[in-house]
Scaffold this active site. Structure first.
Site, PDB file in Angstrom:
ATOM      1  N   HIS B  92      50.432  37.046  37.890  1.00 22.95           N
ATOM      2  CA  HIS B  92      49.349  38.001  37.919  1.00 22.95           C
ATOM      3  C   HIS B  92      49.892  39.517  38.020  1.00 22.95           C
ATOM      4  O   HIS B  92      50.763  39.517  39.169  1.00 22.95           O
ATOM      5  CB  HIS B  92      48.400  37.704  39.311  1.00 22.95           C
ATOM      6  CG  HIS B  92      47.176  38.452  38.774  1.00 22.95           C
ATOM      7  ND1 HIS B  92      46.052  37.937  37.790  1.00 22.95           N
ATOM      8  CD2 HIS B  92      46.410  39.523  39.379  1.00 22.95           C
ATOM      9  CE1 HIS B  92      45.031  38.564  37.986  1.00 22.95           C
ATOM     10  NE2 HIS B  92      45.287  39.730  38.961  1.00 22.95           N
ATOM     11  N   VAL B 134      50.690  36.271  43.590  1.00 26.16           N
ATOM     12  CA  VAL B 134      51.565  36.901  42.497  1.00 26.16           C
ATOM     13  C   VAL B 134      51.813  35.584  41.537  1.00 26.16           C
ATOM     14  O   VAL B 134      52.553  35.787  40.567  1.00 26.16           O
ATOM     15  CB  VAL B 134      53.194  36.907  43.253  1.00 26.16           C
ATOM     16  CG1 VAL B 134      53.080  38.021  44.007  1.00 26.16           C
ATOM     17  CG2 VAL B 134      53.787  35.535  43.740  1.00 26.16           C
ATOM     18  N   GLU B 135      51.161  34.590  41.559  1.00 28.14           N
ATOM     19  CA  GLU B 135      50.900  33.519  40.352  1.00 28.14           C
ATOM     20  C   GLU B 135      49.694  33.474  39.753  1.00 28.14           C
ATOM     21  O   GLU B 135      49.322  34.514  38.875  1.00 28.14           O
ATOM     22  CB  GLU B 135      51.196  32.236  41.043  1.00 28.14           C
ATOM     23  CG  GLU B 135      52.729  32.478  41.722  1.00 28.14           C
ATOM     24  CD  GLU B 135      53.347  30.978  42.152  1.00 28.14           C
ATOM     25  OE1 GLU B 135      53.377  29.912  41.394  1.00 28.14           O
ATOM     26  OE2 GLU B 135      53.561  30.897  43.512  1.00 28.14           O
ATOM     27  N   MET B 136      48.706  32.722  40.141  1.00 28.68           N
ATOM     28  CA  MET B 136      47.472  32.820  39.345  1.00 28.68           C
ATOM     29  C   MET B 136      46.400  33.554  40.012  1.00 28.68           C
ATOM     30  O   MET B 136      45.250  33.787  39.306  1.00 28.68           O
ATOM     31  CB  MET B 136      47.134  31.137  39.126  1.00 28.68           C
ATOM     32  CG  MET B 136      47.924  30.578  38.461  1.00 28.68           C
ATOM     33  SD  MET B 136      47.723  28.690  38.223  1.00 28.68           S
ATOM     34  CE  MET B 136      46.521  28.323  37.378  1.00 28.68           C
TER      35      MET B 136
END
Lengths: 347, 347
Positions: B92, B134-136
């Site tokens: 993201h 920092v991912e989804m």
């Protein structure tokens, strides 16, 4: 006696219905065409199993992007209607693309590609996002170097483009993707109905189809893709608000540099439209009913009654087709000479 | 007479080879185990076809991320070895994750998940990236609201978790993903050899296997996943440079807060290692030979000869397995109540 009368009445009623269904179908067939029963041929780019398989591998390969994050599939997701369900796509460096990503499903049947028709065919189209700085941000040289670094790809290109001295090239990459994408056609209830199956559409959908033709929607959204050909100003009768039609995107004007082409776009193909919200090149409208109402007002000067909108939306639902079964490819592994991905954004 | 002698010699030589192959296999079977012939059962989470199908749909659904850009598949790409071939994943807002994305292939057979083993199983693991900023970058509430907005998902959850009052929940999302991921096991030539097929490994691979055991690699990389269980300090004998072992990532220390666990990581499972460059939790090493040499030095204090490295790499190549055939799911379409994606980054 009573039973005979009843039977006669029922028979007359049924044949009346059939007659009117046949009549509607005859009229509809002057405007629309069912999908072909076989994969459409691409002029100048004959399909072979090897080329289709190669194209599928390339379509799914994120290593065609500079970052290794995006493949064709990222924005043309085959699990969600062939698009990405976002206003405008997110690309390299979290940049947003300028326009809503159109579905790849049935795209081979469009007269030209992109919202402004700037690519003549899917092969020309495929080269765009790979290079666009806000999308895959790659260069043809780096894409080719990436593919050449994997012996399996070299073999696959040789098999797909036999006899060509430079089988593995950026042009052939695009051609292979094009023949794979040509396989993505989605027969829908509307096709079954056009082909003669009366039961494929319900009463509401039939009423919607009738309205779709009577109100004039089908003047632009016609043919095999229910659109996808012809260029028309968005706001023919009345310009929609700046939210839906941002003033800085002048559409086909950028292609032709002709004043007449300001805010002109290719009529959207409407197959699978129920799956591909949000709508318009701006991607600003999430509800299909709202999109239908905006179109009626801006293009036809018509204010639809709620039940009319509902009927048209029901008809559009009959354009949702069956996506062909796609098995994930297994891609070649990188080698020591494969260029490394980079997330760096070059300004 | 001559022919008989020759035949005797050849027979003796062959049976000698077979004997030594059998001997090596017997020793190897004390350390390794072939993959099971059926999909591994997940304790407390029995698989049904409905649950596996639901899990597959969820695995591919980018709408589980806040932006609509990322699905499980994005970083655990089944076309490229079950990982993303990047140093650390991009998530993201174009943020980079802290560690290299491990392969989902055969992950069900790991003792615990993540490089530091902080998730006991794949269901616990699956909840991590969905929520990681920092991912989804999603929340359980928004993920559940998204799924609940699509009637088809409500039906699928009900069928996958029959009799449960709250079938559609964040926990059950993770459980369904877990049983799908359990199907992703990849039988390899090494399994065929362990199962008795002498021809499955060539001489170089057999020499590599012998070295892999003799040098001590198999002290940590053992069992059915050739690793994936047990925790060891990276740099047991000699710490690798800061480029490979960044000083700010103290590994399992963050989980246990025990000084002994500084720079401790779960031994990497080595199945499909040839497909999953770059290597180590830092993802800083792109060449498998270099990774093998670093491991030999840092963990065993051994400087391998180039031909030894090559033999071990050849053996590791025999762990590249056949990925099960995966047909893309067709996902439910959004409805008017589906939360819209957002690309906004919350700091």
């Amino acid at each position: 006696m009573r039973r005979i009368l009843l039977l006669t009445l029922v028979t007359t009623a049924l044949s009346g219905l059939a007659a009117s269904a046949n009549e509607l179908r005859d009229i509809a067939l002057e405007t629309f065409k069912p999908l072909p029963s076989t994969v459409p041929a691409v002029p100048g780019n004959p399909a072979t199993p090897e080329k289709v398989d190669l194209g599928k591998a390339l379509f799914f390969d994120p290593r065609l992007s500079a970052s290794g994050v995006f493949s064709c599939y990222s924005c043309h997701n085959l699990t969600t209607g062939g698009d990405d369900n976002m206003e405008t796509s997110v690309g390299h460096g979290w940049q947003k693309g300028p326009r809503n990503s159109p579905t790849v499903l049935n795209a081979v049947l469009n007269e030209a590609q992109f919202w402004d028709g700037r690519a003549d065919d899917l092969a020309a189209q495929a080269k765009g996002p790979v290079q666009a700085s806000v999308e895959m941000a790659n260069t043809p040289e780096n894409a080719v170097a990436t593919l050449k670094s994997m012996p399996q790809y070299v073999e696959w290109f040789a098999a797909a483009f036999p006899g060509e001295e430079e089988a593995l090239s950026f042009d052939n990459m695009a051609k292979a993707i094009e023949v794979f994408e040509a396989t993505l056609i989605t027969p829908a209830p509307f096709d079954a109905w056009l082909n003669g199956d009366d039961s494929a559409l319900n009463e509401e959908q039939l009423a919607g189809l009738q309205l779709f033709m009577d109100k004039g929607c089908s003047s632009c959204h016609s043919g095999v893709n229910v659109g996808g050909h012809g260029y028309y100003p968005f706001g023919l009768i009345e310009k929609p608000g700046a939210e839906v039609l941002p003033p800085d995107d002048k559409g086909r004007f950028a292609v032709t540099e002709t004043v007449d082409d300001e805010y002109v776009f290719r009529a959207a193909p409407l197959r699978n439209i129920a799956l591909t919200a949000p709508y318009f090149h701006s991607g600003k409208v999430w509800d299909l009913s709202v999109a239908v109402d905006i179109m009626a007002e801006s293009q036809l000067g018509e204010e639809l009654k709620p039940e009319e909108t509902a009927q048209i939306v029901a008809f559009l639902g009959s354009l949702t087709g069956t996506v062909p079964s796609v098995t994930l490819p297994v891609l070649p592994a990188e080698t020591s000479t494969t260029p490394h991905p980079t997330t760096m954004v070059v300004q």
